[in-house]
Every structure is written in structure tokens, then in C-alpha cells.
Write a protein that holds these residues in place. Structure first.
Motif, PDB file in Angstrom:
ATOM      1  N   GLY A 146       0.823  -1.196   0.030  1.00  0.00           N
ATOM      2  CA  GLY A 146      -0.112   0.074  -0.135  1.00  0.00           C
ATOM      3  C   GLY A 146       0.917   1.233   0.023  1.00  0.00           C
ATOM      4  O   GLY A 146       0.217   2.289  -0.015  1.00  0.00           O
ATOM      5  N   SER A 147       2.223   1.070   0.181  1.00  0.00           N
ATOM      6  CA  SER A 147       2.861   2.245   0.181  1.00  0.00           C
ATOM      7  C   SER A 147       4.310   2.049  -0.878  1.00  0.00           C
ATOM      8  O   SER A 147       4.784   1.070  -0.917  1.00  0.00           O
ATOM      9  N   GLU A 148       4.318   3.178  -1.504  1.00  0.00           N
ATOM     10  CA  GLU A 148       5.431   2.878  -2.537  1.00  0.00           C
ATOM     11  C   GLU A 148       6.877   2.791  -1.847  1.00  0.00           C
ATOM     12  O   GLU A 148       7.734   2.366  -2.334  1.00  0.00           O
ATOM     13  N   ASP A 149       6.876   3.621  -0.782  1.00  0.00           N
ATOM     14  CA  ASP A 149       8.193   3.700   0.145  1.00  0.00           C
ATOM     15  C   ASP A 149       8.633   2.239   0.464  1.00  0.00           C
ATOM     16  O   ASP A 149       9.717   1.919   0.459  1.00  0.00           O
ATOM     17  N   GLU A 150       7.856   1.598   1.119  1.00  0.00           N
ATOM     18  CA  GLU A 150       8.059   0.282   1.487  1.00  0.00           C
ATOM     19  C   GLU A 150       8.204  -0.602   0.208  1.00  0.00           C
ATOM     20  O   GLU A 150       9.054  -1.731   0.364  1.00  0.00           O
ATOM     21  N   GLN A 151       7.297  -0.593  -0.819  1.00  0.00           N
ATOM     22  CA  GLN A 151       7.865  -1.427  -2.043  1.00  0.00           C
ATOM     23  C   GLN A 151       9.200  -1.209  -2.394  1.00  0.00           C
ATOM     24  O   GLN A 151       9.836  -1.947  -2.846  1.00  0.00           O
ATOM     25  N   LYS A 152       9.815   0.064  -2.555  1.00  0.00           N
ATOM     26  CA  LYS A 152      11.066   0.273  -2.864  1.00  0.00           C
ATOM     27  C   LYS A 152      12.217  -0.127  -1.828  1.00  0.00           C
ATOM     28  O   LYS A 152      13.158  -0.762  -2.250  1.00  0.00           O
ATOM     29  N   ASP A 153      11.771  -0.108  -0.548  1.00  0.00           N
ATOM     30  CA  ASP A 153      12.723  -0.378   0.390  1.00  0.00           C
ATOM     31  C   ASP A 153      12.829  -1.935   0.238  1.00  0.00           C
ATOM     32  O   ASP A 153      14.066  -2.543   0.632  1.00  0.00           O
ATOM     33  N   SER A 154      11.727  -2.845   0.049  1.00  0.00           N
ATOM     34  CA  SER A 154      11.898  -4.103  -0.191  1.00  0.00           C
ATOM     35  C   SER A 154      12.680  -4.666  -1.414  1.00  0.00           C
ATOM     36  O   SER A 154      13.352  -5.742  -1.315  1.00  0.00           O
ATOM     37  N   LEU A 155      12.923  -4.108  -2.272  1.00  0.00           N
ATOM     38  CA  LEU A 155      13.696  -4.280  -3.430  1.00  0.00           C
ATOM     39  C   LEU A 155      15.152  -4.484  -3.119  1.00  0.00           C
ATOM     40  O   LEU A 155      15.970  -5.205  -3.591  1.00  0.00           O
ATOM     41  N   THR A 156      15.561  -3.713  -2.114  1.00  0.00           N
ATOM     42  CA  THR A 156      17.160  -3.957  -1.509  1.00  0.00           C
ATOM     43  C   THR A 156      17.155  -4.601  -0.304  1.00  0.00           C
ATOM     44  O   THR A 156      17.887  -5.490  -0.037  1.00  0.00           O
ATOM     45  N   SER A 157      16.061  -4.398   0.717  1.00  0.00           N
ATOM     46  CA  SER A 157      16.165  -4.987   2.013  1.00  0.00           C
ATOM     47  C   SER A 157      15.809  -6.454   1.748  1.00  0.00           C
ATOM     48  O   SER A 157      16.389  -7.276   2.878  1.00  0.00           O
ATOM     49  N   MET A 158      14.903  -7.060   0.923  1.00  0.00           N
ATOM     50  CA  MET A 158      14.494  -8.503   0.944  1.00  0.00           C
ATOM     51  C   MET A 158      15.206  -9.278  -0.006  1.00  0.00           C
ATOM     52  O   MET A 158      15.035 -10.381  -0.153  1.00  0.00           O
ATOM     53  N   ASN A 159      15.864  -8.480  -1.020  1.00  0.00           N
ATOM     54  CA  ASN A 159      16.732  -9.280  -2.022  1.00  0.00           C
ATOM     55  C   ASN A 159      17.749  -9.870  -1.444  1.00  0.00           C
ATOM     56  O   ASN A 159      18.519  -9.590  -0.766  1.00  0.00           O
ATOM     57  N   GLY A 160      17.874 -11.458  -1.597  1.00  0.00           N
ATOM     58  CA  GLY A 160      18.710 -12.123  -0.769  1.00  0.00           C
ATOM     59  C   GLY A 160      18.416 -12.831   0.435  1.00  0.00           C
ATOM     60  O   GLY A 160      18.952 -13.420   0.970  1.00  0.00           O
ATOM     61  N   TYR A 161      17.093 -12.262   0.863  1.00  0.00           N
ATOM     62  CA  TYR A 161      16.650 -12.887   2.274  1.00  0.00           C
ATOM     63  C   TYR A 161      16.799 -14.438   2.492  1.00  0.00           C
ATOM     64  O   TYR A 161      16.040 -14.994   1.477  1.00  0.00           O
ATOM     65  N   VAL A 162      17.180 -14.811   3.505  1.00  0.00           N
ATOM     66  CA  VAL A 162      17.169 -16.083   3.973  1.00  0.00           C
ATOM     67  C   VAL A 162      16.242 -16.762   5.000  1.00  0.00           C
ATOM     68  O   VAL A 162      16.258 -15.644   5.811  1.00  0.00           O
ATOM     69  N   GLY A 163      15.274 -17.438   4.715  1.00  0.00           N
ATOM     70  CA  GLY A 163      14.473 -17.795   6.002  1.00  0.00           C
ATOM     71  C   GLY A 163      13.060 -18.181   5.633  1.00  0.00           C
ATOM     72  O   GLY A 163      12.313 -18.488   6.413  1.00  0.00           O
ATOM     73  N   LEU A 164      12.963 -18.015   4.253  1.00  0.00           N
ATOM     74  CA  LEU A 164      11.340 -18.576   3.738  1.00  0.00           C
ATOM     75  C   LEU A 164      11.740 -19.556   2.645  1.00  0.00           C
ATOM     76  O   LEU A 164      12.489 -19.201   1.703  1.00  0.00           O
ATOM     77  N   GLY A 165      11.464 -20.697   3.231  1.00  0.00           N
ATOM     78  CA  GLY A 165      11.642 -21.958   2.211  1.00  0.00           C
ATOM     79  C   GLY A 165      13.117 -22.141   2.441  1.00  0.00           C
ATOM     80  O   GLY A 165      13.915 -21.905   3.339  1.00  0.00           O
ATOM     81  N   THR A 166      13.815 -22.903   1.319  1.00  0.00           N
ATOM     82  CA  THR A 166      15.139 -23.306   1.339  1.00  0.00           C
ATOM     83  C   THR A 166      15.979 -22.578   0.600  1.00  0.00           C
ATOM     84  O   THR A 166      17.346 -22.945   0.511  1.00  0.00           O
ATOM     85  N   LYS A 167      15.626 -21.406  -0.232  1.00  0.00           N
ATOM     86  CA  LYS A 167      16.480 -20.720  -1.036  1.00  0.00           C
ATOM     87  C   LYS A 167      16.361 -19.492  -0.726  1.00  0.00           C
ATOM     88  O   LYS A 167      15.432 -18.730   0.106  1.00  0.00           O
ATOM     89  N   ALA A 168      17.557 -18.430  -1.091  1.00  0.00           N
ATOM     90  CA  ALA A 168      17.490 -17.060  -0.896  1.00  0.00           C
ATOM     91  C   ALA A 168      16.508 -16.197  -1.865  1.00  0.00           C
ATOM     92  O   ALA A 168      16.671 -16.702  -3.075  1.00  0.00           O
ATOM     93  N   LEU A 169      15.794 -15.401  -1.400  1.00  0.00           N
ATOM     94  CA  LEU A 169      15.028 -14.674  -2.438  1.00  0.00           C
ATOM     95  C   LEU A 169      15.352 -13.907  -3.283  1.00  0.00           C
ATOM     96  O   LEU A 169      16.525 -13.123  -2.927  1.00  0.00           O
ATOM     97  N   LYS A 170      14.726 -13.876  -4.415  1.00  0.00           N
ATOM     98  CA  LYS A 170      15.183 -12.954  -5.534  1.00  0.00           C
ATOM     99  C   LYS A 170      14.034 -11.592  -5.528  1.00  0.00           C
ATOM    100  O   LYS A 170      12.710 -12.381  -5.677  1.00  0.00           O
ATOM    101  N   ILE A 171      14.160 -10.547  -5.596  1.00  0.00           N
ATOM    102  CA  ILE A 171      13.219  -9.538  -5.600  1.00  0.00           C
ATOM    103  C   ILE A 171      13.581  -8.552  -6.664  1.00  0.00           C
ATOM    104  O   ILE A 171      14.620  -8.018  -7.012  1.00  0.00           O
ATOM    105  N   CYS A 172      12.494  -8.295  -7.746  1.00  0.00           N
ATOM    106  CA  CYS A 172      12.597  -7.060  -8.651  1.00  0.00           C
ATOM    107  C   CYS A 172      11.229  -6.274  -8.808  1.00  0.00           C
ATOM    108  O   CYS A 172      10.103  -6.853  -8.356  1.00  0.00           O
ATOM    109  N   ASN A 173      11.099  -5.278  -9.479  1.00  0.00           N
ATOM    110  CA  ASN A 173       9.790  -4.632  -9.447  1.00  0.00           C
ATOM    111  C   ASN A 173       8.925  -5.614 -10.502  1.00  0.00           C
ATOM    112  O   ASN A 173       9.295  -6.419 -11.329  1.00  0.00           O
ATOM    113  N   ALA A 174       7.647  -5.565 -10.014  1.00  0.00           N
ATOM    114  CA  ALA A 174       6.587  -6.325 -10.767  1.00  0.00           C
ATOM    115  C   ALA A 174       6.344  -5.402 -12.107  1.00  0.00           C
ATOM    116  O   ALA A 174       5.605  -4.169 -11.844  1.00  0.00           O
ATOM    117  N   VAL A 175       6.477  -5.561 -13.262  1.00  0.00           N
ATOM    118  CA  VAL A 175       6.254  -4.799 -14.374  1.00  0.00           C
ATOM    119  C   VAL A 175       5.047  -5.235 -15.108  1.00  0.00           C
ATOM    120  O   VAL A 175       4.923  -6.319 -15.637  1.00  0.00           O
TER     121      VAL A 175
END
Length: 298
Positions: A146-175
Motif C-alpha cells: 500500500g506504500s511505494e516507499d515500502e515497496q522500494k525498500d523491499s527491493l533492496t532489503s528483501m533481495n537475498g533474504y534467507v529464512g523463507l523456504g530453502t532458497k534466498a529470495l530474489k526481488i525485483c519490480n513487478a512490471v
């Protein structure tokens, strides 16, 4: 905005309000009531209903827990197709703040994805793992903010996140795809014009999985790719010449890696610069233009 209410679509003709209520309860949820919508001209079920809950939190949790899961007592199997009722009829002109989430392991569902992102961000609207026709995860999903600021922050903060499933997450803009390519689901018969964009309808976004596979190959030295490392070796293998030197093979569709270890001939570079200066000075002399300092002296 409608609170504490979910929209449920793709209903079969035999799915009554009692049947739907019992289906939710068998899955551990406790809806207050269910309202199956009917065609105002024929009186036949319109193929969707509204499910009411005591609180918004219960409704959102139920949506993420059950979306895509088989509905108990259906044969052939029909899956829950749920969305927040406040999102129904949403204009296509509304701005979207969504991210694509890749490298999801098969055990990750909507609820797991939602819980991870909602624990860090306060404006998460929906989280959806994309399934194939058999109900198995395709390995990626989408999270809507619901917030563009949070969406932009997740692009960097959540990219490579470990702890969900067995792989590191990959994050990018939904085009989003062009408007002509947007897929929507009509919740009523032809006599009703209301259109519903369900939580499971993310076909309006491009799937960048192929991009990430190519990127993973190019950046093979930075990530532990698991299965994609095979793609890396097949696409960017190095041929060794007779003298033992490695030769990079360039793919026409990819960027060429730069070999930074090549020695620099400083003297040669200086000679080239000085030659350019001499040529420039010669051009000025031949044009018969006088330098500024000579003109000032005159």
C-alpha cells in the motif's frame, strides 16, 4: 471500503452458502456468514460470493492461508479463489506497488510469503504464490504494497533474504503488461458489468524468471545458484587454449565480461594523448587562427 469481507470466485452451481461455510470451517476458519450472489434476472448463482469475518485480520489471514488450496468436498477438485472485497472493482488506473519474488521453494505458500513480508512492512495488501494448472508452485509470486516507499525498500532489503523456504529470495519490480494484455475475471453473467481483479490474477505482470536465470549465470561468482549453476556453466563455459590461457566466450544476447587484470601500457597511452594534442595544435596553425594570448598581446 468493505471491511472484514472476502470475495470468493469460481463457484460451482452446487456450492450453497452452507457448503461454503462448512468448507471454511473444515480448513480451520470461522466465517460469520456467506452471501452467494445471484443473477438479478434469472435468479441463478452468479459464480461468486462474499464471506464475512469478525475482524479484518481474520479475513486477511484466511485469504492467504486458503488461496489456491483445494476446497473440501469438491470432485473434481476446485480450489479456493479469494480476494479482499475492498479490491473488487478496483480501477485499472490505480497505481500498483508490487514486487516479483523469485526462487520460492515448493513448500512456500501464500500465507508463508505474506507472514514474512508483513512482519517487516505494515502496508502489505496481498501476497500470492503463482501455481500451475496442477496446483504446484511455479517458484515465484507477487507481493502488493500500500506504500511505494515500502515497496522500494523491499527491493533492496528483501533481495537475498534467507529464512523463507530453502532458497534466498530474489526481488525485483513487478512490471505490468500493456493494458490490452491485462487478464480480468468477470464475477457475474453477461447481464452484470462488474469486474473483479482477484488475488490470484497476476497475469497482468511479466514474469522475469528468464531474466534472473541469465543474471544468475552472469553473476555466478556472487551467488550460490544451486540448480542454475548448471545453466551458468553451459552458457558461459571457458575454453582453454594450447598455452593454458582462458578465453571468454561471448553470448550475443549478454554483456561481455571485462578482464580487469590486463596490464596497462602507460607510456603508449601517453604517446597517444600527446599525438592527439599535436594534431589539434597543427589544425589550429593550419587554419590561421591566432591563439587567445597572442590576440591579447596585439
Amino acid at each position: 471500503m468493505v471491511h472484514c469481507q472476502l470475495w470468493m470466485g469460481s463457484l460451482e452451481s452446487y456450492m450453497t452458502e452452507t457448503f461454503i461455510t462448512n468448507s471454511f470451517r473444515k480448513m480451520g476458519e470461522n466465517p460469520l456468514n456467506v452471501k452467494v450472489m445471484r443473477n438479478k434476472f434469472t435468479g441463478e448463482p452468479a459464480g461468486y460470493c462474499f464471506v464475512h469475518f469478525a475482524t479484518d485480520e481474520e479475513a486477511i489471514d484466511a485469504m492467504h492461508k486458503l488461496n489456491g488450496k483445494p476446497i473440501p468436498g469438491t470432485n473434481p477438485v476446485v480450489r479456493f479463489r479469494l480476494n479482499n472485497a475492498s479490491n473488487t472493482g478496483r480501477s485499472l488506473l490505480d497505481r500498483e506497488f508490487s514486487v516479483w519474488v523469485g526462487d520460492l521453494s515448493p513448500d512456500v505458500d501464500d500465507y508463508n510469503l505474506y507472514r514474512v513480508f508483513s512482519s517487516k512492512y505494515n502496508t502489505i495488501k496481498t501476497a500470492k504464490v503463482i501455481l500451475d494448472s496442477s496446483g504446484f508452485s511455479k517458484g515465484y509470486g507477487f507481493v502488493r504494497f500500500g506504500s511505494e516507499d515500502e515497496q522500494k525498500d523491499s527491493l533492496t532489503s528483501m533481495n537475498g533474504y534467507v529464512g523463507l523456504g530453502t532458497k534466498a529470495l530474489k526481488i525485483c519490480n513487478a512490471v505490468p503488461k500493456p493494458k490490452g494484455a491485462v487478464t480480468t475475471t468477470t464475477g457475474t453473467t453477461s447481464s452484470t458489468t462488474t469486474t473483479y481483479t482477484t488475488a490470484g490474477d497476476y497475469s497482468q505482470y511479466y514474469d522475469p524468471s528468464a531474466y534472473w536465470q541469465s543474471y544468475a549465470s552472469w553473476q555466478a561468482g556472487y551467488y550460490d545458484q544451486g540448480d542454475t549453476s548448471q545453466v551458468s556453466h553451459e552458457t558461459y563455459h571457458h575454453a582453454i587454449d594450447t598455452q593454458g590461457h582462458h578465453v571468454d566466450k561471448k553470448d550475443e544476447d549478454e554483456l561481455e565480461l571485462i578482464e580487469h587484470s590486463l596490464p596497462l601500457d602507460v607510456d603508449k597511452m601517453n604517446r597517444e594523448v600527446m599525438e592527439q594534442d599535436n594534431n589539434f595544435w597543427g589544425a589550429i596553425e593550419s587554419s590561421r587562427w591566432l591563439p587567445c594570448d597572442v590576440v591579447d598581446a596585439i
